[in-house]
Design an enzyme around this catalytic site. Structure first.
Site, PDB file in Angstrom:
ATOM      1  N   ARG A  78       0.856  -1.191   0.000  1.00 53.16           N
ATOM      2  CA  ARG A  78       0.000   0.000   0.000  1.00 53.16           C
ATOM      3  C   ARG A  78       0.890   1.238   0.000  1.00 53.16           C
ATOM      4  NH1 ARG A  78      -2.568   2.985   4.922  1.00 53.16           N
ATOM      5  NH2 ARG A  78      -3.783   4.527   3.810  1.00 53.16           N
ATOM      6  N   HIS A 122      -2.869  10.818   0.919  1.00 50.12           N
ATOM      7  CA  HIS A 122      -2.303  10.608   2.253  1.00 50.12           C
ATOM      8  C   HIS A 122      -1.634  11.922   2.667  1.00 50.12           C
ATOM      9  CE1 HIS A 122      -0.904   7.185   5.094  1.00 50.12           C
ATOM     10  NE2 HIS A 122      -0.578   8.322   5.688  1.00 50.12           N
ATOM     11  N   GLU A 167      -7.401   8.422   6.613  1.00 53.70           N
ATOM     12  CA  GLU A 167      -7.690   9.106   7.870  1.00 53.70           C
ATOM     13  C   GLU A 167      -8.170  10.555   7.696  1.00 53.70           C
ATOM     14  OE1 GLU A 167      -4.336   8.769  10.501  1.00 53.70           O
ATOM     15  OE2 GLU A 167      -4.390   6.581  10.526  1.00 53.70           O
ATOM     16  N   ASN A 298      -7.132   1.842  10.173  1.00 55.80           N
ATOM     17  CA  ASN A 298      -5.804   1.958  10.778  1.00 55.80           C
ATOM     18  C   ASN A 298      -5.975   1.910  12.287  1.00 55.80           C
ATOM     19  OD1 ASN A 298      -4.925   2.430   8.192  1.00 55.80           O
ATOM     20  ND2 ASN A 298      -4.491   4.606   8.488  1.00 55.80           N
ATOM     21  N   TYR A 300      -3.815   1.399  16.069  1.00 56.72           N
ATOM     22  CA  TYR A 300      -2.524   1.349  16.758  1.00 56.72           C
ATOM     23  C   TYR A 300      -2.605   1.073  18.253  1.00 56.72           C
ATOM     24  CZ  TYR A 300      -0.271   3.069  12.561  1.00 56.72           C
ATOM     25  OH  TYR A 300       0.209   3.167  11.289  1.00 56.72           O
ATOM     26  N   GLU A 360      -3.312  -0.204   8.226  1.00 56.73           N
ATOM     27  CA  GLU A 360      -2.097   0.159   8.987  1.00 56.73           C
ATOM     28  C   GLU A 360      -2.184  -0.426  10.391  1.00 56.73           C
ATOM     29  OE1 GLU A 360      -1.162   4.356   9.340  1.00 56.73           O
ATOM     30  OE2 GLU A 360      -1.570   4.665   7.210  1.00 56.73           O
TER      31      GLU A 360
HETATM   32  C1  FCB Z   1      -1.137   7.111  10.920  1.00 53.06           C
HETATM   33  C2  FCB Z   1      -0.741   7.635   9.561  1.00 53.06           C
HETATM   34  C3  FCB Z   1       0.576   7.115   9.052  1.00 53.06           C
HETATM   35  C4  FCB Z   1       1.602   6.982  10.148  1.00 53.06           C
HETATM   36  C5  FCB Z   1       1.041   6.290  11.367  1.00 53.06           C
HETATM   37  C6  FCB Z   1       2.015   6.107  12.487  1.00 53.06           C
HETATM   38  O1  FCB Z   1      -2.010   8.004  11.518  1.00 53.06           O
HETATM   39  O2  FCB Z   1      -1.720   7.316   8.602  1.00 53.06           O
HETATM   40  O3  FCB Z   1       1.007   7.956   8.006  1.00 53.06           O
HETATM   41  O4  FCB Z   1       2.163   8.203  10.440  1.00 53.06           O
HETATM   42  O5  FCB Z   1      -0.087   6.960  11.838  1.00 53.06           O
END
Ligand code: FCB
Length: 455
Positions: A78, A122, A167, A298, A300, A360
């Site tokens: 991607r 992006h 995002e 995405n 995290y 992500e």
């Molecule tokens: C996300 C972004 C990506 C990267 C990660 C850590 O929010 O999409 O570009 O910076 O965080």
């Protein structure tokens, strides 16, 4: 004994990057300036005054990077297209050298058996459009359609997976309302307008993708953490609900529910919508709820939310221990794989997208190469293992998850944090540009090969 969690056939094991974060060549090959070029060149905006001028120099080293992907056995990659590389002024004259760059990249990927997933936006808006108000200006959504026409005509015969936006909440709120990202504005009213024009541009371009890329899948990528209240106080729980301006404000209109009334009321209460949603024109909401083939997510971290409210009961239910086995090096990003399974289920069962991709997921740890040149990033491997297992859990629970993309293929420019945060499964020496696969990359290569994760 290790248990092997098997994934569905044809699961898209991938890695992700973004143009401004890796390409460099910021004014090479006829590229126009982007809002991130401008922002990073403005003193005081980025940690250590870092910029993406050179970054990983992927613009010049892309062949080496495709070779890395091949070594990893990636099934999918991607990446995003830099709009000002294609249309230096945002609209009008096309830069053929920019089209050629991505066209060669796509050919090399296909040749290596790697499926390209292309993100149209992006975050690197042509500065020429930012000068006219950027995403707060409805005309930017029209320019996005023009840009999409050009890039999908050029690549549509070979690229069959398109993500309109990455995002949009981060663009609207961090860029226009909180001033942490480009263009660095601090105005919630502009943020709200920007959010609408981002969504509108998504709605307008999905049909363009369908027309120019026969048989392609089109979708959008949203982001969310797993947010929980720090205590049972009404204030903490209310703060979690309000935090949905980062998710529901975007997901509800995309799935035909319009802008959520409660978040709208929050914005009105803050005094940031003096004229209501006057930027929403007849037909806009219909355009935004265009049907798509997938939803990108995405994910995290978990965020434990504590409200700063008078009379709040500070009784903490979720004790958070601040150490690097529980947190990554991104401040406040708590490792919580179960949150990923929860979020995937929330999105799927609430909105019923035909399928999802985790576009992500990854962790920032700065573990450097050791004396032998190996990068023993055990914490990253642990993070990835836990989250890939959570994906398996979600699939078992009925979520049609079709792929996983690690963030990131390589260390890169981490926005306002510059080069301090390293998310790569590949180490990049930013002095020499040299790439070294980290231990986590070797581990990930094995997951891909087995189509299974051992826990
Ligand atoms: C996300 C972004 C990506 C990267 C990660 C850590 O929010 O999409 O570009 O910076 O965080």
């Amino acid at each position: 004994m290790t248990e092997q969690l098997k994934f569905p056939q044809n699961f898209a094991w991938g890695a992700a990057t973004a143009s401004y974060q890796i390409e460099g060549g910021w004014n090479a090959g006829g590229k126009g300036a982007s809002c991130w070029d401008r922002f990073a060149h403005t003193p005081g905006k980025i940690l250590n005054s870092d910029t993406g001028d050179i970054a990983c120099d992927h613009y010049h080293r892309w062949q080496e990077d495709v070779a890395l992907m091949r070594q990893l056995g990636l099934k999918a990659y991607r990446f995003s297209v830099s709009w000002p590389r294609i249309l230096p002024q945002g609209r009008g004259p096309v830069n053929q050298a920019g089209l050629d760059f991505y066209s060669h990249l796509v050919d090399a990927l296909l040749e290596a058996g790697i499926t390209p997933f292309v993100t149209l936006y992006h975050w690197d808006l042509p500065q020429a459009l930012e000068d006219e108000g950027g995403w707060a200006n409805r005309a930017t959504a029209e320019a996005f359609v023009e840009y999409t026409e050009v890039i999908t005509r050029a690549l549509g015969d070979r690229v069959k997976h398109w993500i309109t936006h990455n995002e949009p909440a981060v663009v609207a709120w961090l860029g226009y309302a909180l001033g942490i990202h480009a263009p660095g504005l601090k105005d919630f009213a502009l943020g709200a307008r920007a959010s609408h024009h981002l969504l509108l541009s998504h709605g307008w371009t999905v049909p363009v993708i369908r027309r120019n890329c026969p048989g392609a899948e089109a979708g959008i990528t949203l982001n969310t953490s797993w947010s929980v209240p720090a205590s049972n106080s009404i204030h903490d729980r209310e703060a979690v609900r309000q935090g949905d301006m980062w998710l529901r404000w975007f997901s509800d209109p995309l799935y035909g529910r319009g802008y959520p009334a409660d978040i709208q009321a929050d914005l009105v209460k803050r005094g940031v919508l003096p004229n209501g949603l006057d930027f929403v024109q007849p037909g806009d909401l219909d355009a935004i709820q265009v049907s798509t083939d997938f939803l990108g997510l995405n994910y995290y971290a978990r965020h434990v939310v504590r409200a700063e409210a008078p009379g709040n009961d500070p009784q903490t239910v979720f004790a958070a221990e601040k150490d690097l086995d529980h947190y990554t090096e991104m401040e406040g990003w708590e490792i919580f794989p179960a949150g990923l399974a929860n979020v995937l289920q929330r999105l799927y069962f609430n909105y019923q997208p035909p399928k999802l991709y985790l576009t992500e997921n990854g962790a920032s740890y700065s573990t450097p190469p050791d004396a032998s040149g190996r990068v023993p990033d055990v914490r990253r491997t642990n993070y990835l293992r836990g989250h890939i297992a959570a994906c398996h859990h979600a699939i078992q629970a009925g979520v049609p998850l079709a792929g996983y993309f690690v963030w990131s293929l390589m260390d890169n420019f981490e926005w306002s944090q510059g080069y301090k945060q390293r998310f790569g499964v590949t180490w990049v020496d930013f002095e020499t540009g040299q790439r070294t696969l980290k231990d986590s990359a070797l581990w990930y290569a094995d997951v891909i090969k087995q189509n299974a994760v051992g826990i």
